[in-house]
Write a protein that holds these residues in place. Structure first.
Motif, PDB file in Angstrom:
ATOM      1  N   THR A  10       9.224  -3.637  42.307  1.00 40.75           N
ATOM      2  CA  THR A  10       9.348  -2.242  42.702  1.00 40.75           C
ATOM      3  C   THR A  10       8.705  -2.028  44.058  1.00 40.75           C
ATOM      4  O   THR A  10       7.852  -2.786  44.487  1.00 40.75           O
ATOM      5  CB  THR A  10       8.682  -1.304  41.673  1.00 40.75           C
ATOM      6  N   LYS A  39       6.544   0.591  46.297  1.00 47.55           N
ATOM      7  CA  LYS A  39       5.694   1.770  46.243  1.00 47.55           C
ATOM      8  C   LYS A  39       5.529   2.319  47.648  1.00 47.55           C
ATOM      9  O   LYS A  39       5.224   1.570  48.570  1.00 47.55           O
ATOM     10  CB  LYS A  39       4.329   1.409  45.660  1.00 47.55           C
ATOM     11  N   LYS A  83      11.209   7.740  43.555  1.00 50.70           N
ATOM     12  CA  LYS A  83      11.774   7.249  42.292  1.00 50.70           C
ATOM     13  C   LYS A  83      13.292   7.301  42.281  1.00 50.70           C
ATOM     14  O   LYS A  83      13.920   6.934  41.291  1.00 50.70           O
ATOM     15  CB  LYS A  83      11.215   8.062  41.123  1.00 50.70           C
TER      16      LYS A  83
END
Length: 108
Positions: free
Chosen positions: A6, A8, A97
């Motif tokens: 992921t 960030k 997101k």
């Protein structure tokens, strides 16, 4: 994050809260393509080119972007400077997101 794959955003940058959109033209890609994308609000944006099995070939954008429409070009080159072989690639756009992806066919 290297363990989960992921991305960030850096501390202090606001996440995007509305939907993203992106596409490239021409598709199929022969020499280069323009990637058009819309960021719904200011925030950290990452735009990557992935192989069909999900490995990162190139990171084109990894920075804060203003709300609105943006353009960038990709010429079939990896992040390390090598030429990618013909095949199916995935455009991968992330803002906070929110995430969108699309297929790109690269021909040489």
């Amino acid at each position: 994050d290297k363990t989960t794959g992921t991305i960030k955003p850096p501390f202090g940058l606001p996440p995007c809260r509305r939907s993203l959109s992106a596409y490239n033209y021409p598709n199929p890609v022969t020499h280069s393509t323009t990637i058009a994308y819309t960021v719904p609000e200011e925030g950290h944006v990452t735009l990557r080119i992935l192989t069909a099995d999900g490995k990162v070939s190139a990171t084109l954008i990894n920075e804060r972007k203003a709300e609105g429409k943006h353009l960038t070009r990709w010429n079939g080159i990896t992040g390390a400077g090598g030429h990618l072989p013909p095949g199916l690639y995935i455009g991968d756009l992330v803002c906070g997101k929110k995430h969108t992806a699309w297929k790109m066919n690269l021909f040489r």
